[in-house]
Design a protein around this motif. Structure first.
Motif, mmCIF file in Angstrom:
data_model
loop_
_atom_site.group_PDB
_atom_site.id
_atom_site.type_symbol
_atom_site.label_atom_id
_atom_site.label_comp_id
_atom_site.label_asym_id
_atom_site.label_seq_id
_atom_site.Cartn_x
_atom_site.Cartn_y
_atom_site.Cartn_z
ATOM 1 N N LEU A 67 0.840 -1.027 0.097
ATOM 2 C CA LEU A 67 -0.133 0.018 0.123
ATOM 3 C C LEU A 67 0.953 1.248 0.053
ATOM 4 C CD1 LEU A 67 -2.585 -1.148 2.751
ATOM 5 C CD2 LEU A 67 -2.957 -0.908 0.290
ATOM 6 N N HIS A 68 0.721 2.203 -1.068
ATOM 7 C CA HIS A 68 1.303 3.281 -1.175
ATOM 8 C C HIS A 68 0.512 4.396 -0.726
ATOM 9 C CE1 HIS A 68 4.619 1.350 -2.808
ATOM 10 N NE2 HIS A 68 5.493 2.651 -3.033
ATOM 11 N N TRP A 69 0.430 4.918 0.542
ATOM 12 C CA TRP A 69 -0.517 6.024 1.036
ATOM 13 C C TRP A 69 0.275 7.182 1.737
ATOM 14 C CZ3 TRP A 69 -4.835 6.020 5.050
ATOM 15 C CH2 TRP A 69 -6.028 7.045 4.730
ATOM 16 N N PHE A 127 12.918 -7.732 -5.302
ATOM 17 C CA PHE A 127 12.900 -7.313 -6.676
ATOM 18 C C PHE A 127 11.821 -6.429 -7.081
ATOM 19 C CE2 PHE A 127 15.479 -11.299 -5.944
ATOM 20 C CZ PHE A 127 16.357 -10.926 -6.877
ATOM 21 N N GLU A 128 12.138 -5.171 -7.653
ATOM 22 C CA GLU A 128 11.129 -4.162 -7.985
ATOM 23 C C GLU A 128 10.582 -4.519 -9.407
ATOM 24 O OE1 GLU A 128 12.158 -0.067 -7.414
ATOM 25 O OE2 GLU A 128 10.353 0.474 -8.291
ATOM 26 N N ARG A 129 9.644 -4.736 -9.666
ATOM 27 C CA ARG A 129 8.781 -4.697 -10.998
ATOM 28 C C ARG A 129 9.722 -5.931 -11.780
ATOM 29 N NH1 ARG A 129 5.435 -0.327 -12.561
ATOM 30 N NH2 ARG A 129 5.728 1.393 -11.402
ATOM 31 N N GLY A 166 0.343 10.012 -8.362
ATOM 32 C CA GLY A 166 1.444 9.057 -8.036
ATOM 33 C C GLY A 166 2.359 9.789 -6.810
ATOM 34 N N GLU A 167 3.264 8.858 -6.317
ATOM 35 C CA GLU A 167 3.859 9.079 -5.017
ATOM 36 C C GLU A 167 5.129 10.140 -5.312
ATOM 37 O OE1 GLU A 167 3.826 6.469 -6.464
ATOM 38 O OE2 GLU A 167 6.040 5.849 -6.670
ATOM 39 N N TRP A 168 5.488 10.206 -6.509
ATOM 40 C CA TRP A 168 6.578 11.192 -7.082
ATOM 41 C C TRP A 168 6.436 12.320 -7.225
ATOM 42 C CZ3 TRP A 168 12.006 10.181 -8.557
ATOM 43 C CH2 TRP A 168 12.626 8.986 -8.051
ATOM 44 N N ARG A 190 6.465 5.836 5.876
ATOM 45 C CA ARG A 190 6.904 7.415 5.473
ATOM 46 C C ARG A 190 7.965 7.303 4.072
ATOM 47 N NH1 ARG A 190 11.956 8.404 6.468
ATOM 48 N NH2 ARG A 190 12.839 10.258 5.854
ATOM 49 N N HIS A 191 7.104 7.796 3.258
ATOM 50 C CA HIS A 191 7.632 7.622 1.614
ATOM 51 C C HIS A 191 8.612 8.811 1.466
ATOM 52 C CE1 HIS A 191 7.835 6.767 -2.644
ATOM 53 N NE2 HIS A 191 7.478 5.464 -2.401
ATOM 54 N N HIS A 192 9.271 8.837 0.477
ATOM 55 C CA HIS A 192 10.179 9.926 -0.262
ATOM 56 C C HIS A 192 9.778 11.408 0.224
ATOM 57 C CE1 HIS A 192 11.383 6.237 -1.923
ATOM 58 N NE2 HIS A 192 11.188 6.758 -3.021
HETATM 59 C C1 GLC Z 1 10.612 2.999 -6.449
HETATM 60 C C2 GLC Z 1 9.786 4.023 -6.200
HETATM 61 C C3 GLC Z 1 9.183 4.312 -5.013
HETATM 62 C C4 GLC Z 1 8.135 3.146 -4.775
HETATM 63 C C5 GLC Z 1 9.041 1.742 -4.844
HETATM 64 C C6 GLC Z 1 8.433 0.423 -4.779
HETATM 65 O O1 GLC Z 1 11.489 2.712 -5.412
HETATM 66 O O2 GLC Z 1 10.688 5.451 -5.966
HETATM 67 O O3 GLC Z 1 8.084 5.572 -5.363
HETATM 68 O O4 GLC Z 1 7.797 3.188 -3.324
HETATM 69 O O5 GLC Z 1 9.860 1.843 -6.045
HETATM 70 O O6 GLC Z 1 8.904 -0.422 -5.145
#
Ligand code: GLC
Length: 439
Positions: free
Chosen positions: A48-50, A257-259, A59-61, A107-109
């Motif tokens: 969850l990105h909130w 692993f991201e995506r 989006g979170e950026w 806490r996100h960026h």
């Molecule tokens: C990246 C992004 C970020 C997201 C994350 C999730 O690092 O900067 O926004 O939270 O990927 O994998």
């Protein structure tokens, strides 16, 4: 001469002394190893990105991408009132979807804390009219539903002046002269201590943002190991993962692993895919194209796509952490809920072939993937294999029976002495995943 000897002795003493204080390689505790094994069996979690960014709905950026001054952005906190937030409802939906754990952005960026932290007033309780501690409510809901709670924590911060800017730079108007690593590091450790002492059992801390000062940029010491040790001291079973895209670092318990499926580098975050370790693995993926809520992005993966992703991830021996970006009013997007329902329906029928499995003898292929539980292997045919065609699998052990998972019907097969198995695909109605069981 005497002086020289004295100097040498002092130097030797300093070296030995230094060494005896230096940390040895990380040795996980028994509780930690148990927690890793439990985690590896879970196979499916919800990310969850909130944060405040949900209000801008880009989006979170958004803070960084728009180049908004951090002080202007921060004013949005005074309008954050997610009156439809109901942690119990969220957790029910995740449970019903078959998820075993939740990973929430503490806490996100953007630098905004989603709990009542004593380390900064820029938090959901003190800076918003909402005034509720979202992490406390989510932790309660998770604990009472036997859902494991993981917390995402950003190393990188686009708002705090004490964070020394890295690759992502100073687009949000921070004054580089005010950077103070020691101060920032103490702040993070204070926050992590709160998260690990106030909200009961935390299954994992999921770090992100390391890449702002990665190994290719100007040398920077994130002081990870003492931070990891602090976490393990506070909660020995708490797993540590870091989305740095690099090889595992000392003190980590899971590899992220991201995506990307483990070992692949389709997302291209690094030049070369990080080596796959022997730690429990996790792949995180978005349900649409963004992590944080993006009003325009309705391009959600279908139930079929998500199920296939889960199968392929399991076929690599990894967990799938599937992301949802909650809306600014505190609700989960209706499409996400609808997809979760579909995945849950599938998992209620096929969960046995996913939960508690490891990778099968053959890694994911264009026809599908294989998972294993003890001496049983599941062949997941996800490409609508035509009846009468054959599938050849180089297996490690001898197969005694091959059957269709849903009906128990026998599947014709031949196996060579070396183990190569040839299955003849039976007649079947097209389905998301046609599963054959090999014993
Ligand atoms: C990246 C992004 C970020 C997201 C994350 C999730 O690092 O900067 O926004 O939270 O990927 O994998």
């Amino acid at each position: 001469m005497k002086l020289k000897k004295l100097m040498a002795a002092l130097l030797l003493f300093a070296c030995i002394g230094g060494q005896s204080f230096a940390q040895g390689a990380y040795v996980p505790s028994e509780e930690n190893l148990r927690s890793r094994a439990e985690f590896a069996d879970m196979k499916f979690g919800i990310f969850l990105h909130w944060g405040l960014y949900s209000m801008f709905a880009q989006g979170e950026w958004y803070l960084q991408n728009s180049g908004t001054h951090h002080a202007e952005y921060a004013k949005s906190a005074d309008a954050f009132y997610p009156h439809r937030f109901d942690a119990k409802q969220w957790v029910e939906a995740f449970k019903d979807a078959g998820a075993k754990y939740v990973c929430f952005t503490s806490r996100h960026h953007e630098g905004f804390s989603m709990w009542k932290t004593d380390a900064s007033t820029y938090n959901i309780v003190e800076a918003t009219p909402f005034g509720r501690d979202v992490i406390a409510e989510l932790a309660d809901a998770c604990h009472s539903a036997d859902m494991r709670l993981h917390l995402y924590y950003s190393h990188l911060d686009w708002t705090r002046e004490d964070y020394p800017a890295g690759r992502t730079g100073l687009k949000t108007g921070k004054d580089p002269k005010k950077a103070d690593w020691k101060h920032y590091y103490d702040f993070m450790n204070q926050q992590l201590t709160e998260l690990l002492t106030r909200y009961g059992k935390i299954g994992a801390i999921w770090f992100d943002g390391y890449w702002d000062h990665d190994s290719d940029s100007i040398p920077f010491d994130w002081q990870l190991r003492p931070q990891y040790d602090l976490i393990h001291r506070l909660q020995p079973a708490c797993l540590i993962g870091n989305n740095h895209h690099e090889a595992i670092k000392d003190g980590e318990d899971i590899q992220i692993f991201e995506r990307d499926l483990p070992g692949e580098n389709t997302a291209g975050f690094v030049d070369k895919a990080a080596e796959v370790s022997r730690l429990p693995l996790e792949t995180c993926q978005t349900m649409n194209g963004m992590w944080g809520y993006k009003v325009k992005d309705l391009n959600y993966k279908s139930v079929e796509d998500i199920v296939h992703l889960l199968i392929n991830t399991s076929g690599k021996g990894a967990n799938l952490l599937l992301n949802i970006g909650p809306q600014p009013n505190g609700e989960l997007p209706a499409i996400a809920l609808e997809r979760l329902k579909g995945v849950g329906k599938w998992l209620r029928e096929y969960g046995e072939t996913i939960y508690g499995t490891t990778a099968g003898d053959v890694l994911p292929q264009s026809w599908g993937a294989m998972t294993r539980k003890g001496t049983v292997q599941y062949v997941h045919l996800t490409d609508n294999a035509t009846a009468g065609t054959t599938l050849t699998l180089p297996l490690k052990g001898k197969v005694k029976t091959a059957t269709v998972f849903t009906t128990g019907e026998k599947v014709p097969f031949k196996q060579t002495k070396e183990g190569t198995l040839t299955l003849t695909i039976p007649h079947h109605t097209p389905t998301i995943d046609y599963v054959l069981v090999l014993k």
